[in-house]
Design a protein around this motif. Structure first.
Motif, PDB file in Angstrom:
ATOM      1  N   ASN A   3       0.851  -1.190   0.000  1.00  0.00           N
ATOM      2  CA  ASN A   3       0.000   0.000   0.000  1.00  0.00           C
ATOM      3  C   ASN A   3       0.886   1.239   0.000  1.00  0.00           C
ATOM      4  OD1 ASN A   3      -2.354  -1.493   0.183  1.00  0.00           O
ATOM      5  ND2 ASN A   3      -2.259  -1.558   2.407  1.00  0.00           N
ATOM      6  N   GLN A   4       0.511   2.260  -0.737  1.00  0.00           N
ATOM      7  CA  GLN A   4       1.249   3.519  -0.737  1.00  0.00           C
ATOM      8  C   GLN A   4       0.992   4.241   0.576  1.00  0.00           C
ATOM      9  OE1 GLN A   4       3.303   4.677  -3.188  1.00  0.00           O
ATOM     10  NE2 GLN A   4       3.837   6.389  -1.891  1.00  0.00           N
ATOM     11  N   VAL A   5       2.051   4.657   1.223  1.00  0.00           N
ATOM     12  CA  VAL A   5       1.940   5.386   2.474  1.00  0.00           C
ATOM     13  C   VAL A   5       2.243   6.853   2.192  1.00  0.00           C
ATOM     14  CG1 VAL A   5       2.877   5.667   4.794  1.00  0.00           C
ATOM     15  CG2 VAL A   5       2.637   3.385   3.809  1.00  0.00           C
ATOM     16  N   ILE A   6       1.380   7.734   2.636  1.00  0.00           N
ATOM     17  CA  ILE A   6       1.569   9.160   2.437  1.00  0.00           C
ATOM     18  C   ILE A   6       1.869   9.780   3.795  1.00  0.00           C
ATOM     19  CG2 ILE A   6       0.495  11.317   1.712  1.00  0.00           C
ATOM     20  CD1 ILE A   6      -1.217   9.612  -0.193  1.00  0.00           C
ATOM     21  N   HIS A   7       2.973  10.507   3.873  1.00  0.00           N
ATOM     22  CA  HIS A   7       3.380  11.137   5.121  1.00  0.00           C
ATOM     23  C   HIS A   7       3.344  12.647   4.962  1.00  0.00           C
ATOM     24  CE1 HIS A   7       5.039   7.550   7.123  1.00  0.00           C
ATOM     25  NE2 HIS A   7       5.379   7.176   5.909  1.00  0.00           N
ATOM     26  N   ASN A   8       2.946  13.318   5.999  1.00  0.00           N
ATOM     27  CA  ASN A   8       3.128  14.762   6.072  1.00  0.00           C
ATOM     28  C   ASN A   8       4.440  14.993   6.801  1.00  0.00           C
ATOM     29  OD1 ASN A   8       0.697  15.467   4.847  1.00  0.00           O
ATOM     30  ND2 ASN A   8      -0.412  15.237   6.774  1.00  0.00           N
ATOM     31  N   ALA A   9       5.139  16.043   6.429  1.00  0.00           N
ATOM     32  CA  ALA A   9       6.412  16.341   7.080  1.00  0.00           C
ATOM     33  C   ALA A   9       6.180  16.607   8.563  1.00  0.00           C
ATOM     34  CB  ALA A   9       7.074  17.540   6.422  1.00  0.00           C
ATOM     35  N   THR A  10       7.081  16.094   9.389  1.00  0.00           N
ATOM     36  CA  THR A  10       7.011  16.352  10.818  1.00  0.00           C
ATOM     37  C   THR A  10       7.386  17.801  11.102  1.00  0.00           C
ATOM     38  OG1 THR A  10       7.654  14.059  11.193  1.00  0.00           O
ATOM     39  CG2 THR A  10       7.826  15.557  13.064  1.00  0.00           C
ATOM     40  N   ILE A  11       8.431  18.291  10.423  1.00  0.00           N
ATOM     41  CA  ILE A  11       8.880  19.675  10.573  1.00  0.00           C
ATOM     42  C   ILE A  11       9.174  20.236   9.187  1.00  0.00           C
ATOM     43  CG2 ILE A  11      10.689  21.201  11.467  1.00  0.00           C
ATOM     44  CD1 ILE A  11      11.109  19.167  13.721  1.00  0.00           C
ATOM     45  N   THR A  12       8.693  21.438   8.902  1.00  0.00           N
ATOM     46  CA  THR A  12       9.008  22.149   7.667  1.00  0.00           C
ATOM     47  C   THR A  12       9.644  23.476   8.056  1.00  0.00           C
ATOM     48  OG1 THR A  12       7.145  21.140   6.500  1.00  0.00           O
ATOM     49  CG2 THR A  12       8.073  23.144   5.547  1.00  0.00           C
ATOM     50  N   LEU A  13      10.775  23.787   7.420  1.00  0.00           N
ATOM     51  CA  LEU A  13      11.527  24.986   7.761  1.00  0.00           C
ATOM     52  C   LEU A  13      12.049  25.637   6.490  1.00  0.00           C
ATOM     53  CD1 LEU A  13      12.851  26.645  10.110  1.00  0.00           C
ATOM     54  CD2 LEU A  13      14.796  25.100   9.912  1.00  0.00           C
ATOM     55  N   GLN A  14      11.843  26.942   6.341  1.00  0.00           N
ATOM     56  CA  GLN A  14      12.383  27.686   5.202  1.00  0.00           C
ATOM     57  C   GLN A  14      13.502  28.587   5.697  1.00  0.00           C
ATOM     58  OE1 GLN A  14       9.194  29.755   3.174  1.00  0.00           O
ATOM     59  NE2 GLN A  14       9.103  28.124   1.662  1.00  0.00           N
ATOM     60  N   LEU A  15      14.649  28.495   5.010  1.00  0.00           N
ATOM     61  CA  LEU A  15      15.810  29.303   5.360  1.00  0.00           C
ATOM     62  C   LEU A  15      16.324  30.009   4.119  1.00  0.00           C
ATOM     63  CD1 LEU A  15      17.700  26.699   7.591  1.00  0.00           C
ATOM     64  CD2 LEU A  15      16.283  28.609   8.354  1.00  0.00           C
ATOM     65  N   PRO A  16      16.929  31.188   4.273  1.00  0.00           N
ATOM     66  CA  PRO A  16      17.487  31.897   3.118  1.00  0.00           C
ATOM     67  C   PRO A  16      18.562  31.047   2.430  1.00  0.00           C
ATOM     68  CG  PRO A  16      17.474  33.312   5.062  1.00  0.00           C
ATOM     69  CD  PRO A  16      17.098  31.943   5.511  1.00  0.00           C
ATOM     70  N   LEU A  17      18.633  31.160   1.125  1.00  0.00           N
ATOM     71  CA  LEU A  17      19.578  30.367   0.345  1.00  0.00           C
ATOM     72  C   LEU A  17      21.028  30.729   0.664  1.00  0.00           C
ATOM     73  CD1 LEU A  17      19.790  28.246  -1.936  1.00  0.00           C
ATOM     74  CD2 LEU A  17      19.870  30.141  -3.541  1.00  0.00           C
ATOM     75  N   ASP A  18      21.283  31.986   1.044  1.00  0.00           N
ATOM     76  CA  ASP A  18      22.653  32.434   1.249  1.00  0.00           C
ATOM     77  C   ASP A  18      23.165  32.265   2.684  1.00  0.00           C
ATOM     78  OD1 ASP A  18      21.036  34.343   2.373  1.00  0.00           O
ATOM     79  OD2 ASP A  18      21.994  36.059   1.397  1.00  0.00           O
ATOM     80  N   MET A  19      22.532  31.445   3.501  1.00  0.00           N
ATOM     81  CA  MET A  19      22.998  31.196   4.874  1.00  0.00           C
ATOM     82  C   MET A  19      24.279  30.393   4.839  1.00  0.00           C
ATOM     83  SD  MET A  19      19.735  30.208   7.247  1.00  0.00           S
ATOM     84  CE  MET A  19      20.648  30.217   8.771  1.00  0.00           C
ATOM     85  N   SER A  20      25.123  30.607   5.831  1.00  0.00           N
ATOM     86  CA  SER A  20      26.334  29.791   5.947  1.00  0.00           C
ATOM     87  C   SER A  20      25.938  28.391   6.401  1.00  0.00           C
ATOM     88  CB  SER A  20      27.300  30.410   6.954  1.00  0.00           C
ATOM     89  OG  SER A  20      26.777  30.307   8.266  1.00  0.00           O
ATOM     90  N   ALA A  21      26.785  27.425   6.137  1.00  0.00           N
ATOM     91  CA  ALA A  21      26.496  26.031   6.498  1.00  0.00           C
ATOM     92  C   ALA A  21      26.343  25.872   8.003  1.00  0.00           C
ATOM     93  CB  ALA A  21      27.594  25.113   5.971  1.00  0.00           C
ATOM     94  N   SER A  22      27.192  26.530   8.778  1.00  0.00           N
ATOM     95  CA  SER A  22      27.105  26.403  10.238  1.00  0.00           C
ATOM     96  C   SER A  22      25.814  27.021  10.773  1.00  0.00           C
ATOM     97  CB  SER A  22      28.327  27.017  10.913  1.00  0.00           C
ATOM     98  OG  SER A  22      28.424  28.384  10.595  1.00  0.00           O
ATOM     99  N   ALA A  23      25.400  28.151  10.214  1.00  0.00           N
ATOM    100  CA  ALA A  23      24.146  28.780  10.644  1.00  0.00           C
ATOM    101  C   ALA A  23      22.951  27.919  10.251  1.00  0.00           C
ATOM    102  CB  ALA A  23      24.017  30.169  10.044  1.00  0.00           C
TER     103      ALA A  23
END
Length: 94
Positions: A3-23
Motif C-alpha cells: 500500500n502507498q503510504v503518504i506522510h506529512n512532514a514532521t517539521i518544515t523549515l524555510q531558510l534563506p539560500l545564502d545562509m552559511s552552512a554552520s548557521a
C-alpha cells in the motif's frame, strides 16, 4: 501487496539560500531536526528543495520523523483485540 503510504512532514523549515552552512545546521537543530556536522539527517528523512527566484530564493527543509515509501499490507482481524496494560489498570478513570 504493498500500500502507498503518504506522510506529512514532521517539521518544515524555510531558510534563506545564502545562509552559511554552520548557521543552517544550527537553525535545523534549533527547529528539532536531528542533523550531524555536515547537515545530514541522523534519523528519519530530510528533503531539501530550493524555491523562489532572483533575490528571494529559499531552501525549504522538510523532515519526516520516520522513513517514507511503501509499507507492507497487513491483514486486519475482524475481531477486536483487547489491550491490557499495567499502567492502564493503575491510571484513574476520570
Amino acid at each position: 501487496m504493498l500500500n502507498q503510504v503518504i506522510h506529512n512532514a514532521t517539521i518544515t523549515l524555510q531558510l534563506p539560500l545564502d545562509m552559511s552552512a554552520s548557521a543552517e545546521i544550527m537553525a535545523l537543530r534549533s527547529a528539532g531536526i536531528p542533523v550531524d556536522e555536515l547537515g545530514n539527517a541522523t534519523s528519519g528523512y530530510l528533503f531539501v528543495r530550493t524555491t523562489g527566484r532572483g533575490d528571494h530564493q529559499t531552501n525549504t527543509f522538510r523532515w519526516f520523523a520516520t522513513g517514507i515509501g511503501l509499507a507492507p499490507a497487513v491483514s486486519v482481524s475482524s475481531q477486536p483485540v483487547p489491550v491490557t496494560s499495567a499502567a492502564a489498570e493503575e491510571a484513574p478513570a476520570w
